[in-house]
Write a protein that holds these residues in place. Structure first.
Motif, PDB file in Angstrom:
ATOM      1  N   MET A  91       0.819  -1.225   0.000  1.00 51.29           N
ATOM      2  CA  MET A  91       0.000   0.000   0.000  1.00 51.29           C
ATOM      3  C   MET A  91       0.846   1.266   0.000  1.00 51.29           C
ATOM      4  O   MET A  91       0.514   2.250  -0.658  1.00 51.29           O
ATOM      5  CB  MET A  91      -0.950  -0.008   1.200  1.00 51.29           C
ATOM      6  N   GLY A  92       1.942   1.278   0.723  1.00 46.07           N
ATOM      7  CA  GLY A  92       2.759   2.472   0.842  1.00 46.07           C
ATOM      8  C   GLY A  92       3.838   2.605  -0.210  1.00 46.07           C
ATOM      9  O   GLY A  92       4.620   3.569  -0.177  1.00 46.07           O
ATOM     10  N   ARG A  93       3.897   1.671  -1.150  1.00 45.94           N
ATOM     11  CA  ARG A  93       4.960   1.705  -2.155  1.00 45.94           C
ATOM     12  C   ARG A  93       4.572   2.580  -3.344  1.00 45.94           C
ATOM     13  O   ARG A  93       3.395   2.723  -3.678  1.00 45.94           O
ATOM     14  CB  ARG A  93       5.285   0.289  -2.637  1.00 45.94           C
ATOM     15  N   TYR A  94       5.609   3.118  -3.992  1.00 44.62           N
ATOM     16  CA  TYR A  94       5.427   3.910  -5.198  1.00 44.62           C
ATOM     17  C   TYR A  94       5.676   3.026  -6.429  1.00 44.62           C
ATOM     18  O   TYR A  94       6.338   1.982  -6.326  1.00 44.62           O
ATOM     19  CB  TYR A  94       6.382   5.102  -5.196  1.00 44.62           C
ATOM     20  N   PRO A  95       5.150   3.426  -7.594  1.00 46.68           N
ATOM     21  CA  PRO A  95       5.293   2.589  -8.798  1.00 46.68           C
ATOM     22  C   PRO A  95       6.726   2.159  -9.111  1.00 46.68           C
ATOM     23  O   PRO A  95       6.961   1.021  -9.529  1.00 46.68           O
ATOM     24  CB  PRO A  95       4.719   3.478  -9.906  1.00 46.68           C
ATOM     25  N   HIS A  96       7.717   3.035  -8.903  1.00 51.04           N
ATOM     26  CA  HIS A  96       9.090   2.676  -9.239  1.00 51.04           C
ATOM     27  C   HIS A  96       9.659   1.599  -8.315  1.00 51.04           C
ATOM     28  O   HIS A  96      10.711   1.027  -8.615  1.00 51.04           O
ATOM     29  CB  HIS A  96       9.991   3.921  -9.205  1.00 51.04           C
ATOM     30  N   GLU A  97       8.974   1.322  -7.208  1.00 53.04           N
ATOM     31  CA  GLU A  97       9.436   0.294  -6.270  1.00 53.04           C
ATOM     32  C   GLU A  97       8.843  -1.085  -6.585  1.00 53.04           C
ATOM     33  O   GLU A  97       9.098  -2.042  -5.866  1.00 53.04           O
ATOM     34  CB  GLU A  97       9.060   0.700  -4.839  1.00 53.04           C
ATOM     35  N   LEU A  98       8.064  -1.184  -7.662  1.00 46.59           N
ATOM     36  CA  LEU A  98       7.422  -2.437  -8.044  1.00 46.59           C
ATOM     37  C   LEU A  98       8.011  -2.948  -9.351  1.00 46.59           C
ATOM     38  O   LEU A  98       8.453  -2.157 -10.198  1.00 46.59           O
ATOM     39  CB  LEU A  98       5.917  -2.248  -8.207  1.00 46.59           C
ATOM     40  N   SER A  99       7.996  -4.263  -9.510  1.00 50.82           N
ATOM     41  CA  SER A  99       8.407  -4.848 -10.782  1.00 50.82           C
ATOM     42  C   SER A  99       7.315  -4.630 -11.823  1.00 50.82           C
ATOM     43  O   SER A  99       6.197  -4.215 -11.501  1.00 50.82           O
ATOM     44  CB  SER A  99       8.666  -6.347 -10.613  1.00 50.82           C
ATOM     45  N   GLY A 100       7.630  -4.936 -13.104  1.00 51.95           N
ATOM     46  CA  GLY A 100       6.643  -4.761 -14.159  1.00 51.95           C
ATOM     47  C   GLY A 100       5.402  -5.599 -13.939  1.00 51.95           C
ATOM     48  O   GLY A 100       4.269  -5.138 -14.139  1.00 51.95           O
ATOM     49  N   GLY A 101       5.581  -6.847 -13.496  1.00 50.95           N
ATOM     50  CA  GLY A 101       4.441  -7.719 -13.244  1.00 50.95           C
ATOM     51  C   GLY A 101       3.599  -7.246 -12.076  1.00 50.95           C
ATOM     52  O   GLY A 101       2.357  -7.281 -12.118  1.00 50.95           O
ATOM     53  N   GLU A 102       4.267  -6.777 -11.005  1.00 49.30           N
ATOM     54  CA  GLU A 102       3.531  -6.269  -9.843  1.00 49.30           C
ATOM     55  C   GLU A 102       2.753  -5.006 -10.195  1.00 49.30           C
ATOM     56  O   GLU A 102       1.603  -4.830  -9.774  1.00 49.30           O
ATOM     57  CB  GLU A 102       4.515  -5.979  -8.703  1.00 49.30           C
ATOM     58  N   LEU A 103       3.369  -4.142 -10.989  1.00 47.84           N
ATOM     59  CA  LEU A 103       2.695  -2.900 -11.358  1.00 47.84           C
ATOM     60  C   LEU A 103       1.488  -3.169 -12.254  1.00 47.84           C
ATOM     61  O   LEU A 103       0.453  -2.502 -12.132  1.00 47.84           O
ATOM     62  CB  LEU A 103       3.688  -1.980 -12.078  1.00 47.84           C
ATOM     63  N   GLN A 104       1.586  -4.165 -13.134  1.00 43.26           N
ATOM     64  CA  GLN A 104       0.436  -4.507 -13.973  1.00 43.26           C
ATOM     65  C   GLN A 104      -0.686  -5.095 -13.122  1.00 43.26           C
ATOM     66  O   GLN A 104      -1.873  -4.882 -13.420  1.00 43.26           O
ATOM     67  CB  GLN A 104       0.859  -5.477 -15.081  1.00 43.26           C
ATOM     68  N   ARG A 105      -0.347  -5.799 -12.052  1.00 47.02           N
ATOM     69  CA  ARG A 105      -1.377  -6.315 -11.140  1.00 47.02           C
ATOM     70  C   ARG A 105      -2.103  -5.162 -10.437  1.00 47.02           C
ATOM     71  O   ARG A 105      -3.316  -5.216 -10.215  1.00 47.02           O
ATOM     72  CB  ARG A 105      -0.754  -7.259 -10.115  1.00 47.02           C
ATOM     73  N   VAL A 106      -1.357  -4.130 -10.084  1.00 53.72           N
ATOM     74  CA  VAL A 106      -1.989  -2.944  -9.484  1.00 53.72           C
ATOM     75  C   VAL A 106      -2.936  -2.294 -10.492  1.00 53.72           C
ATOM     76  O   VAL A 106      -4.048  -1.875 -10.145  1.00 53.72           O
ATOM     77  CB  VAL A 106      -0.914  -1.940  -9.016  1.00 53.72           C
ATOM     78  N   ALA A 107      -2.511  -2.213 -11.759  1.00 58.43           N
ATOM     79  CA  ALA A 107      -3.370  -1.642 -12.799  1.00 58.43           C
ATOM     80  C   ALA A 107      -4.646  -2.464 -12.966  1.00 58.43           C
ATOM     81  O   ALA A 107      -5.736  -1.906 -13.172  1.00 58.43           O
ATOM     82  CB  ALA A 107      -2.608  -1.569 -14.121  1.00 58.43           C
ATOM     83  N   ILE A 108      -4.533  -3.780 -12.873  1.00 58.07           N
ATOM     84  CA  ILE A 108      -5.704  -4.651 -12.976  1.00 58.07           C
ATOM     85  C   ILE A 108      -6.628  -4.437 -11.777  1.00 58.07           C
ATOM     86  O   ILE A 108      -7.856  -4.351 -11.922  1.00 58.07           O
ATOM     87  CB  ILE A 108      -5.268  -6.123 -13.082  1.00 58.07           C
ATOM     88  N   ALA A 109      -6.042  -4.337 -10.581  1.00 58.99           N
ATOM     89  CA  ALA A 109      -6.853  -4.092  -9.380  1.00 58.99           C
ATOM     90  C   ALA A 109      -7.589  -2.767  -9.500  1.00 58.99           C
ATOM     91  O   ALA A 109      -8.760  -2.653  -9.105  1.00 58.99           O
ATOM     92  CB  ALA A 109      -5.949  -4.091  -8.138  1.00 58.99           C
ATOM     93  N   ARG A 110      -6.930  -1.752 -10.043  1.00 62.43           N
ATOM     94  CA  ARG A 110      -7.588  -0.448 -10.220  1.00 62.43           C
ATOM     95  C   ARG A 110      -8.753  -0.553 -11.197  1.00 62.43           C
ATOM     96  O   ARG A 110      -9.810   0.061 -10.987  1.00 62.43           O
ATOM     97  CB  ARG A 110      -6.571   0.580 -10.727  1.00 62.43           C
ATOM     98  N   ALA A 111      -8.584  -1.335 -12.266  1.00 62.85           N
ATOM     99  CA  ALA A 111      -9.673  -1.490 -13.231  1.00 62.85           C
ATOM    100  C   ALA A 111     -10.879  -2.177 -12.604  1.00 62.85           C
ATOM    101  O   ALA A 111     -12.026  -1.838 -12.911  1.00 62.85           O
ATOM    102  CB  ALA A 111      -9.176  -2.283 -14.436  1.00 62.85           C
ATOM    103  N   PHE A 112     -10.639  -3.145 -11.714  1.00 65.86           N
ATOM    104  CA  PHE A 112     -11.741  -3.867 -11.072  1.00 65.86           C
ATOM    105  C   PHE A 112     -12.316  -3.110  -9.877  1.00 65.86           C
ATOM    106  O   PHE A 112     -13.375  -3.492  -9.368  1.00 65.86           O
ATOM    107  CB  PHE A 112     -11.274  -5.251 -10.618  1.00 65.86           C
ATOM    108  N   SER A 113     -11.640  -2.051  -9.428  1.00 64.85           N
ATOM    109  CA  SER A 113     -12.056  -1.380  -8.194  1.00 64.85           C
ATOM    110  C   SER A 113     -13.425  -0.722  -8.300  1.00 64.85           C
ATOM    111  O   SER A 113     -14.118  -0.563  -7.297  1.00 64.85           O
ATOM    112  CB  SER A 113     -11.013  -0.328  -7.798  1.00 64.85           C
ATOM    113  N   SER A 114     -13.827  -0.328  -9.511  1.00 68.95           N
ATOM    114  CA  SER A 114     -15.123   0.351  -9.663  1.00 68.95           C
ATOM    115  C   SER A 114     -16.255  -0.633  -9.958  1.00 68.95           C
ATOM    116  O   SER A 114     -17.355  -0.210 -10.305  1.00 68.95           O
ATOM    117  CB  SER A 114     -15.044   1.403 -10.775  1.00 68.95           C
ATOM    118  N   ASP A 115     -15.979  -1.937  -9.824  1.00 63.32           N
ATOM    119  CA  ASP A 115     -16.975  -2.977 -10.092  1.00 63.32           C
ATOM    120  C   ASP A 115     -17.574  -2.816 -11.487  1.00 63.32           C
ATOM    121  O   ASP A 115     -18.791  -2.675 -11.645  1.00 63.32           O
ATOM    122  CB  ASP A 115     -18.080  -2.938  -9.029  1.00 63.32           C
ATOM    123  N   PRO A 116     -16.716  -2.842 -12.535  1.00 60.18           N
ATOM    124  CA  PRO A 116     -17.198  -2.564 -13.892  1.00 60.18           C
ATOM    125  C   PRO A 116     -17.928  -3.754 -14.505  1.00 60.18           C
ATOM    126  O   PRO A 116     -17.813  -4.891 -14.035  1.00 60.18           O
ATOM    127  CB  PRO A 116     -15.908  -2.270 -14.657  1.00 60.18           C
TER     128      PRO A 116
END
Length: 690
Positions: free
Chosen positions: A499-524
């Motif tokens: 939760m407290g990490r910034y994008p540059h502290e994540l690997s490419g795969g981890e950052l894409q998982r965050v992007a996926i979580a953000r897409a699902f966050s609004s219950d689309p």
């Protein structure tokens, strides 16, 4: 330590030789080895692949061969020889002449390698002048010939052009011509085709192969795409976290891997029947270790299913398993004898459209037109296409770069405005830009972009990124928002510690998982995925694809899944639409699309797909015609593919829009060729009984 001996003539000097090379990054705190005791040899005229995950040391070895200390990396022991020359003895002008004269590199991104402020001709003149001392008319003639060597047409225009005025494929060919201009004995391709679509990639590799045969140039191909390794190379070295763990012929390593890591990489690739068998992809558990906390024994042991106490006690030697075949594993013979692949978990259902019961349209696109203005010219990116995506369905869209896939995606989510046609979502028309749409519609249509580094705010923590949709759409009361963020992170297999990490502290795969979580966050209800795994390693790609499918089926969300990787699209999709130059030329289920009848363009795409799976016969299709004949879509009534179609019928293809060969709503094939002739095509991909 031994190396694979690719030198057919023992008296012939190797094009490249690493002798027990260790490379380290020097920092104030520590000296961290990134490559340990690497030994391998590339013979004149040989093409060797170096494969492994990101961070394994592939590019570090490549730059060491150029005598370049990448980001502070230094060769602290061992010897690197290019054409018998120890490059540690060279400096200044001698090292400059070696780069380009003896060894040259084609990097991944041409836009960061070509000077944006110099014309292509000027950049070629510099190389030719440095290595051959040419001036005047001979210099201009040699520059033109260098471009013709890589099959570029309209040479005078390209010489006058700046890099941004060329397509991606043309830019990569220019880079190749720059590399070959000095007539090097060794060519290094560092992920040189990773960003290209399959047909452009196939043409570039075929071109390199032809040049290699004509000039007997050696090639070191750095890639994570094992399919192009099988198609292009004779030998392969597998590297894991700085250790070369396996070396041998392509047939030996890809057909009968002796190291568990090599086998795990192969297992991550979707087989050609994965849409039928309905299986999740195996993944490599865990992650590569930290360089400050390296295991005492085998580096792969913490992630290996075969690991025992012996593996953690000492670093295994790279030893000979059979002549010319080496592996760094104490159980290599057992691994070689066990040909069973890793078990695959079943999906919730088969990926064909038959699994979507009682299809109810959620998204309907009707006669959509998207245009761009380029100076005085109008370019049509999407030309009157129509399709639907049902509730709970994954609709795949494939095609080459520039065919209009991304323009279509951006139009659906409201990032660009269409010039014509209609987009209907759940019975309501989506008009204009997304910001003008009502909140309920905006939250119901989300997007996962190709590059999370550019789509996630670098100044926000992961918590802030995921909190934003919850606040914007008022989905969760204030006191429960942090709990919802933790729930979202856990749904994509990340924990609250992120939760407290910034994008540059994540690997490419981890950052894409965050992007996926953000897409699902609004219950689309609908998520548009635009090349979501194209830049990821195969091991990370498998995990992200499994995650997307689990979330999609759990939440009953519809996907419009855009990619140029047919293996991936076939694995995840219920139906697939094939786009070319702004129009859909074919649509159907994976089972329908990957067997005859094909549209001729689909046939070419399937023939260009790099296949690594054993027991698959792939028919070669030779592209004909002029690929640039219809480079932009127009309103002219014609088949857009006619300019490069190997089955071109004549004026009818140039003067009239092709009809649909099918009448039912789920299967479409737009072509002038009679259906019986299309049905009689020989399959491009076919499983064979061994």
């Amino acid at each position: 330590m031994m190396a694979v001996q690719g030198v057919a003539n023992p008296h012939e000097t190797p094009a490249l030789a690493f002798h027990d090379v260790t490379i380290s990054f020097q920092t104030k705190a520590i000296s961290s080895p990134v490559v340990r005791n690497a030994t391998l040899t590339i013979a004149p005229g040989e093409a060797m692949a170096l494969v492994g995950e990101s961070g394994s040391g592939k590019s570090t070895l490549a730059y060491a061969a150029m005598g370049d200390e990448l980001n502070g990396a230094r060769v602290i022991s061992g010897r690197v020889e290019v054409s018998g020359i120890d490059i540690s003895t060279l400096s200044g002008p001698k090292l400059q002449r070696l780069r380009g004269g003896k060894v040259a590199m084609v990097p991944q991104d041409p836009m960061t390698s070509l000077s944006p402020s110099l014309r292509i001709g000027r950049q070629l003149y510099e190389v030719l002048s440095l290595h051959h001392g040419l001036k005047g008319r001979p210099l201009e003639d040699s520059a033109s010939e260098a471009l013709r060597l890589v099959d570029l047409t309209d040479v005078p225009r390209i010489l006058r052009s700046y890099p941004h005025q060329l397509s991606g494929g043309q830019q990569q060919r220019v880079l190749l011509s720059l590399a070959m201009a000095g007539q090097p004995g060794l060519l290094i391709l560092d992920e040189a085709t990773t960003g290209l679509d399959v047909t452009t990639e196939a043409r570039i590799l075929e071109l390199v192969g032809r040049i290699q045969r004509e000039t007997r140039t050696s090639v070191l191909l750095i890639t994570h795409n094992l399919g192009i390794v099988r198609r292009f190379c004779q030998s392969v070295a597998v590297i894991y976290f700085g250790d070369i763990v396996e070396i041998g012929s392509v047939e030996a390593v890809l057909n009968h891997p002796a190291h568990p890591y090599s086998r795990a990489l192969l297992d991550c690739i979707p087989p050609i029947d994965s849409h039928i068998t309905g299986q999740m992809l195996p993944t490599i558990e865990g992650a590569i270790p930290r360089r400050t906390d390296m295991p005492a024994g085998c580096l792969f042991a913490p992630r290996c299913q075969r690991a025992t106490d012996v593996c953690s006690e000492r670093v295994p030697e790279l030893r000979t398993i059979s002549p010319g075949y080496l592996a760094r594993c104490v159980y290599a013979e057992d691994e070689l004898a066990s040909m069973l692949r890793s078990p695959r978990d079943p999906l919730l259902n088969e990926r064909d459209s038959s699994s979507v019961h009682r299809p109810i349209p959620l998204l309907e696109v009707k006669d959509l037109v998207v245009t761009y203005q380029s100076g005085r010219n109008r370019v049509t990116a999407v030309n009157k296409i129509s399709f639907s995506c049902n509730r709970g369905e994954v609709l795949g869209i494939v095609g080459e770069s520039g065919c209009g896939k991304t323009s279509l995606a951006r139009c659906i989510v409201g990032l660009i405005e269409p010039k014509g046609g209609q987009i209907v979502f759940d019975g309501q028309e989506l008009t204009g830009y997304g910001l003008r749409r009502p909140h309920p519609l905006r939250k119901s249509v989300q997007m996962v972009f190709q590059n999370p580094q550019s789509s996630i705010n670098p100044q926000h923590t992961v918590e802030q990124c995921l909190m934003r949709p919850l606040v914007l759409y008022e989905l969760v009361v204030r006191k429960k928002r942090r709990d919802k963020v933790v729930e979202l992170l856990e749904s994509v297999q990340l924990g609250s510690e992120y939760m407290g990490r910034y994008p540059h502290e994540l690997s490419g795969g981890e950052l894409q998982r965050v992007a996926i979580a953000r897409a699902f966050s609004s219950d689309p209800d609908l998520i548009v995925c635009d090349e979501p795994v194209s830049s990821l390693d195969v091991s990370i790609q498998a995990g992200v694809l499994n995650l997307l499918m689990e979330l999609q089926q759990k939440n009953k969300v519809s996907f419009v899944f855009i990619s140029h990787d047919l293996n991936v699209v076939r694995h995840v999709s219920n139906r697939i639409a094939v786009m070319y130059n702004g129009r859909i030329c074919e649509m159907g289920t994976p089972s329908e699309l990957f067997v005859p009848p094909y549209h001729p363009y689909t046939e070419e795409l399937l023939a260009a797909v790099p296949i690594v799976q054993v027991g698959v016969r792939q028919r070669k299709v030779i592209p004909t015609g002029n690929p640039s004949r219809y480079t932009t879509t127009t309103d002219t009534p014609c088949c857009q593919f006619s300019g490069r179609c190997p089955r071109y019928l004549g004026m009818i293809c140039d003067k009239s829009v092709p009809p649909d060969k099918f009448t039912h709503s789920d299967r479409h094939l737009y072509c002038h060729i009679p259906l019986k002739e299309l049905e009689s095509m020989e399959p491009v991909l076919e499983k064979v009984v061994e």
